[in-house]
Scaffold this active site. Structure first.
Site, PDB file in Angstrom:
ATOM      1  CB  CYS A 144      -5.073  -1.515  -1.849  1.00  0.00           C
ATOM      2  SG  CYS A 144      -6.452  -0.749  -1.002  1.00  0.00           S
ATOM      3  CD  GLU A 190      -1.618   4.610   4.506  1.00  0.00           C
ATOM      4  OE1 GLU A 190      -1.188   5.488   5.299  1.00  0.00           O
ATOM      5  OE2 GLU A 190      -2.317   3.642   4.872  1.00  0.00           O
ATOM      6  CD  GLU A 209      -5.235  -6.036  -1.585  1.00  0.00           C
ATOM      7  OE1 GLU A 209      -4.690  -4.918  -1.446  1.00  0.00           O
ATOM      8  OE2 GLU A 209      -6.018  -6.513  -0.753  1.00  0.00           O
ATOM      9  CG  ASN A 247      -0.431  -0.296   2.516  1.00  0.00           C
ATOM     10  OD1 ASN A 247       0.570  -0.976   2.645  1.00  0.00           O
ATOM     11  ND2 ASN A 247      -1.063   0.215   3.548  1.00  0.00           N
ATOM     12  CB  CYS A 273     -10.836  -2.533  -0.239  1.00  0.00           C
ATOM     13  SG  CYS A 273     -10.143  -1.728  -1.703  1.00  0.00           S
TER      14      CYS A 273
HETATM   15  N1  THU Z   1      -5.216  -1.695   2.355  1.00  0.00           N
HETATM   16  C1  THU Z   1      -4.609  -2.506   1.440  1.00  0.00           C
HETATM   17  O1  THU Z   1      -3.513  -2.200   0.948  1.00  0.00           O
HETATM   18  N2  THU Z   1      -5.223  -3.654   1.083  1.00  0.00           N
HETATM   19  C2  THU Z   1      -6.355  -4.143   1.672  1.00  0.00           C
HETATM   20  O2  THU Z   1      -6.829  -5.230   1.318  1.00  0.00           O
HETATM   21  C3  THU Z   1      -7.017  -3.358   2.727  1.00  0.00           C
HETATM   22  C4  THU Z   1      -6.534  -1.970   2.886  1.00  0.00           C
HETATM   23  C5  THU Z   1      -4.523  -0.476   2.791  1.00  0.00           C
HETATM   24  C6  THU Z   1      -5.068   0.817   2.313  1.00  0.00           C
HETATM   25  C7  THU Z   1      -4.581   1.765   3.400  1.00  0.00           C
HETATM   26  O3  THU Z   1      -3.255   2.152   3.104  1.00  0.00           O
HETATM   27  C8  THU Z   1      -4.564   0.919   4.653  1.00  0.00           C
HETATM   28  O4  THU Z   1      -4.550  -0.436   4.207  1.00  0.00           O
HETATM   29  C9  THU Z   1      -5.738   1.140   5.586  1.00  0.00           C
HETATM   30  O5  THU Z   1      -6.935   1.024   4.908  1.00  0.00           O
END
Ligand code: THU
Length: 132
Positions: free
Chosen positions: A52, A43, A54, A41, A85
């Site tokens: 994310c 941000e 994925e 991820n 998500c």
């Molecule tokens: N996140 C992911 O990278 N993958 C997921 O399946 C769930 C959420 C990340 C997005 C964000 O940076 C952090 O987790 C909190 O939501």
């Protein structure tokens, strides 16, 4: 091999850029021809700009020329396996809903789904394009 995917996802998790949530996620996406792409991820101060793990793995694989995928493995800081998500489900579905989705929790627990279970009746290009 699942073990290889776990190691790739774990290493990617260590590269997560998550100063806001402090929630590290790593992913390893395996293509039909057995190439493996990692993602974490990433941000953003404008929270909606966050991507994310994925989707990072997916866009990296597609940019490298791969469009057919066998499975994706996800790891995170959470004790129990996390499910991808909604945005990630939709993006992954673009390239096939038969994808195997494996998630590993920090305590070692594992869950496995087919993408079609996570996103039943997915909206795809076939819904509006005659030749898709
Ligand atoms: N996140 C992911 O990278 N993958 C997921 O399946 C769930 C959420 C990340 C997005 C964000 O940076 C952090 O987790 C909190 O939501």
């Amino acid at each position: 091999m699942i073990e290889e995917l776990i190691e790739v996802a774990r290493a990617a998790m260590g590269r997560a850029y998550c100063p806001y949530s402090k929630f590290h996620v790593g992913a390893a996406l395996e293509s039909a021809d057995e190439a493996v792409f990692s993602g974490c991820n990433v941000e953003n101060a404008s929270f909606g700009g966050t991507i994310c793990a994925e989707r990072t793995a997916l866009v990296s694989a597609v940019a490298a020329g791969h469009r057919t995928f066998r499975r994706i493995l996800i790891m995170s800081d959470a004790d129990d396996p996390v499910a991808p998500c909604g945005f990630c489900r939709q993006m992954l579905a673009e390239f096939g809903t038969d994808l195997e989705v494996i998630s590993v929790g920090a305590k070692g627990g594992r869950r496995t789904w087919r993408l079609t279970e996570l996103l039943p009746e997915a909206f795809t290009g076939a819904d509006f394009m005659e030749d898709a």
